[in-house]
Design a protein around this motif. Sequence first.
Motif, PDB file in Angstrom:
ATOM      1  N   SER A 113      51.690  35.542  33.141  1.00 34.31           N
ATOM      2  CA  SER A 113      52.653  36.624  32.913  1.00 34.31           C
ATOM      3  C   SER A 113      52.265  37.902  33.650  1.00 34.31           C
ATOM      4  O   SER A 113      53.114  38.765  33.874  1.00 34.31           O
ATOM      5  CB  SER A 113      52.786  36.916  31.417  1.00 34.31           C
ATOM      6  N   GLY A 114      51.001  38.024  34.048  1.00 35.26           N
ATOM      7  CA  GLY A 114      50.561  39.220  34.759  1.00 35.26           C
ATOM      8  C   GLY A 114      50.755  39.156  36.257  1.00 35.26           C
ATOM      9  O   GLY A 114      50.389  40.096  36.969  1.00 35.26           O
ATOM     10  N   VAL A 115      51.332  38.054  36.762  1.00 33.44           N
ATOM     11  CA  VAL A 115      51.570  37.930  38.199  1.00 33.44           C
ATOM     12  C   VAL A 115      52.941  38.497  38.524  1.00 33.44           C
ATOM     13  O   VAL A 115      53.961  37.929  38.104  1.00 33.44           O
ATOM     14  CB  VAL A 115      51.500  36.448  38.657  1.00 33.44           C
ATOM     15  N   PRO A 116      53.026  39.621  39.260  1.00 36.02           N
ATOM     16  CA  PRO A 116      54.327  40.234  39.542  1.00 36.02           C
ATOM     17  C   PRO A 116      55.245  39.291  40.309  1.00 36.02           C
ATOM     18  O   PRO A 116      54.829  38.639  41.269  1.00 36.02           O
ATOM     19  CB  PRO A 116      53.966  41.456  40.400  1.00 36.02           C
ATOM     20  N   SER A 117      56.501  39.218  39.897  1.00 28.17           N
ATOM     21  CA  SER A 117      57.455  38.318  40.561  1.00 28.17           C
ATOM     22  C   SER A 117      57.768  38.763  41.978  1.00 28.17           C
ATOM     23  O   SER A 117      58.179  37.956  42.816  1.00 28.17           O
ATOM     24  CB  SER A 117      58.750  38.246  39.748  1.00 28.17           C
ATOM     25  N   SER A 118      57.574  40.048  42.284  1.00 24.49           N
ATOM     26  CA  SER A 118      57.926  40.572  43.604  1.00 24.49           C
ATOM     27  C   SER A 118      56.784  40.487  44.622  1.00 24.49           C
ATOM     28  O   SER A 118      56.938  40.932  45.752  1.00 24.49           O
ATOM     29  CB  SER A 118      58.385  42.034  43.487  1.00 24.49           C
ATOM     30  N   LEU A 119      55.653  39.904  44.226  1.00 20.22           N
ATOM     31  CA  LEU A 119      54.558  39.752  45.183  1.00 20.22           C
ATOM     32  C   LEU A 119      54.996  38.868  46.352  1.00 20.22           C
ATOM     33  O   LEU A 119      55.753  37.910  46.158  1.00 20.22           O
ATOM     34  CB  LEU A 119      53.346  39.102  44.514  1.00 20.22           C
ATOM     35  N   PRO A 120      54.506  39.133  47.575  1.00 19.30           N
ATOM     36  CA  PRO A 120      54.740  38.203  48.681  1.00 19.30           C
ATOM     37  C   PRO A 120      54.234  36.811  48.301  1.00 19.30           C
ATOM     38  O   PRO A 120      53.228  36.688  47.588  1.00 19.30           O
ATOM     39  CB  PRO A 120      53.922  38.809  49.826  1.00 19.30           C
ATOM     40  N   ALA A 121      54.923  35.782  48.762  1.00 23.90           N
ATOM     41  CA  ALA A 121      54.669  34.418  48.294  1.00 23.90           C
ATOM     42  C   ALA A 121      53.219  33.985  48.470  1.00 23.90           C
ATOM     43  O   ALA A 121      52.642  33.342  47.584  1.00 23.90           O
ATOM     44  CB  ALA A 121      55.597  33.446  49.017  1.00 23.90           C
ATOM     45  N   MET A 122      52.592  34.338  49.613  1.00 26.69           N
ATOM     46  CA  MET A 122      51.225  33.894  49.847  1.00 26.69           C
ATOM     47  C   MET A 122      50.249  34.581  48.894  1.00 26.69           C
ATOM     48  O   MET A 122      49.348  33.944  48.329  1.00 26.69           O
ATOM     49  CB  MET A 122      50.810  34.140  51.299  1.00 26.69           C
ATOM     50  N   VAL A 123      50.439  35.871  48.693  1.00 26.44           N
ATOM     51  CA  VAL A 123      49.589  36.614  47.754  1.00 26.44           C
ATOM     52  C   VAL A 123      49.801  36.089  46.340  1.00 26.44           C
ATOM     53  O   VAL A 123      48.852  35.923  45.567  1.00 26.44           O
ATOM     54  CB  VAL A 123      49.903  38.121  47.817  1.00 26.44           C
ATOM     55  N   LYS A 124      51.065  35.804  46.008  1.00 27.45           N
ATOM     56  CA  LYS A 124      51.377  35.291  44.670  1.00 27.45           C
ATOM     57  C   LYS A 124      50.693  33.947  44.423  1.00 27.45           C
ATOM     58  O   LYS A 124      50.141  33.710  43.341  1.00 27.45           O
ATOM     59  CB  LYS A 124      52.885  35.154  44.497  1.00 27.45           C
ATOM     60  N   ALA A 125      50.717  33.064  45.419  1.00 26.48           N
ATOM     61  CA  ALA A 125      50.071  31.753  45.276  1.00 26.48           C
ATOM     62  C   ALA A 125      48.582  31.912  44.996  1.00 26.48           C
ATOM     63  O   ALA A 125      48.020  31.237  44.122  1.00 26.48           O
ATOM     64  CB  ALA A 125      50.288  30.920  46.537  1.00 26.48           C
ATOM     65  N   TYR A 126      47.945  32.812  45.731  1.00 25.17           N
ATOM     66  CA  TYR A 126      46.506  33.062  45.550  1.00 25.17           C
ATOM     67  C   TYR A 126      46.218  33.577  44.141  1.00 25.17           C
ATOM     68  O   TYR A 126      45.291  33.125  43.479  1.00 25.17           O
ATOM     69  CB  TYR A 126      46.037  34.071  46.595  1.00 25.17           C
ATOM     70  N   ARG A 127      47.045  34.511  43.660  1.00 27.51           N
ATOM     71  CA  ARG A 127      46.833  35.076  42.333  1.00 27.51           C
ATOM     72  C   ARG A 127      47.096  34.038  41.245  1.00 27.51           C
ATOM     73  O   ARG A 127      46.375  33.981  40.242  1.00 27.51           O
ATOM     74  CB  ARG A 127      47.758  36.285  42.134  1.00 27.51           C
ATOM     75  N   ILE A 128      48.120  33.195  41.439  1.00 29.91           N
ATOM     76  CA  ILE A 128      48.395  32.136  40.476  1.00 29.91           C
ATOM     77  C   ILE A 128      47.173  31.229  40.340  1.00 29.91           C
ATOM     78  O   ILE A 128      46.751  30.877  39.228  1.00 29.91           O
ATOM     79  CB  ILE A 128      49.626  31.311  40.905  1.00 29.91           C
ATOM     80  N   GLN A 129      46.615  30.845  41.475  1.00 29.87           N
ATOM     81  CA  GLN A 129      45.462  29.941  41.464  1.00 29.87           C
ATOM     82  C   GLN A 129      44.243  30.583  40.794  1.00 29.87           C
ATOM     83  O   GLN A 129      43.495  29.931  40.068  1.00 29.87           O
ATOM     84  CB  GLN A 129      45.141  29.520  42.895  1.00 29.87           C
ATOM     85  N   GLU A 130      44.058  31.876  41.043  1.00 32.38           N
ATOM     86  CA  GLU A 130      42.953  32.575  40.395  1.00 32.38           C
ATOM     87  C   GLU A 130      43.162  32.656  38.885  1.00 32.38           C
ATOM     88  O   GLU A 130      42.210  32.535  38.113  1.00 32.38           O
ATOM     89  CB  GLU A 130      42.818  33.989  40.969  1.00 32.38           C
ATOM     90  N   LYS A 131      44.425  32.898  38.492  1.00 36.18           N
ATOM     91  CA  LYS A 131      44.725  33.044  37.070  1.00 36.18           C
ATOM     92  C   LYS A 131      44.447  31.752  36.306  1.00 36.18           C
ATOM     93  O   LYS A 131      43.810  31.762  35.250  1.00 36.18           O
ATOM     94  CB  LYS A 131      46.190  33.450  36.890  1.00 36.18           C
TER      95      LYS A 131
END
Length: 254
Positions: A133-151
Amino acid sequence: MSTRKNQLQAFEKLLNIMDELREKCPWDRKQTMESLRTLSIEEIYELSDAIIEKDSDEIKKELGDVFLHLVFYSKIASEKNQFDITDVLNSICDKLIRRHPHIYSSTKANTEEEVIKNWEQIKLKEGNSSVLSGVPSSLPAMVKAYRIQEKVKGVGFEFENKEQVFDKIQEEIEEFKNEENPIDREMEFGDILFSLINYGRFLGINSEDALERSNKKFINRFKQLELIVQQNNQNINNLTISELNTLWEKAKNK
């Protein structure tokens, strides 16, 4: 390096300047949180560029711009009696203390992985409905993927080793090669990228940074190619791909 007194004096100076600008400058007086938003995004990207280039002078300058925006938002909020800079700073201090129980209480965490696990567990206790839930939906896709994996790593949802991740990449490539439906092929291609980002993370590589460095390298080499074409009094639009590849190799050597 300056003393803590000097640091506090500099921060107070910025706060005082912000007060004056908000009162006396037509442009600063006109700004809202909404009007500053896109400018703030631009400042963050400029800071990112400076970090990629390892330009300490530019990093210092861009950090100043980011500081200004943080103070600006707080000033606007204080005028609306919503919160002020004191509330902002106390809020982050409280959160850091709360999410570092291994420092400020008796919880044990001797490794980075244990710290991340504790952090995510505390966030869930604070009311977050999901680890993601802390991953912003507006993040660029590549940055978002990295953060999802870290989470998800923080709660143990992780491959055991990089070999398993590499096997997953090969599996996704095969699925992509065998897929004929255009929509599904796009999805499979996305899965390949997601797996590559994950593999890079296992190797300690941030895919966003890696790709940006490749972008800059390509831009520099192509500009060098264009310079060679210009020096040869040629028109780049009239060159064959073979001729362009030859010039590309020359550009790489330079």
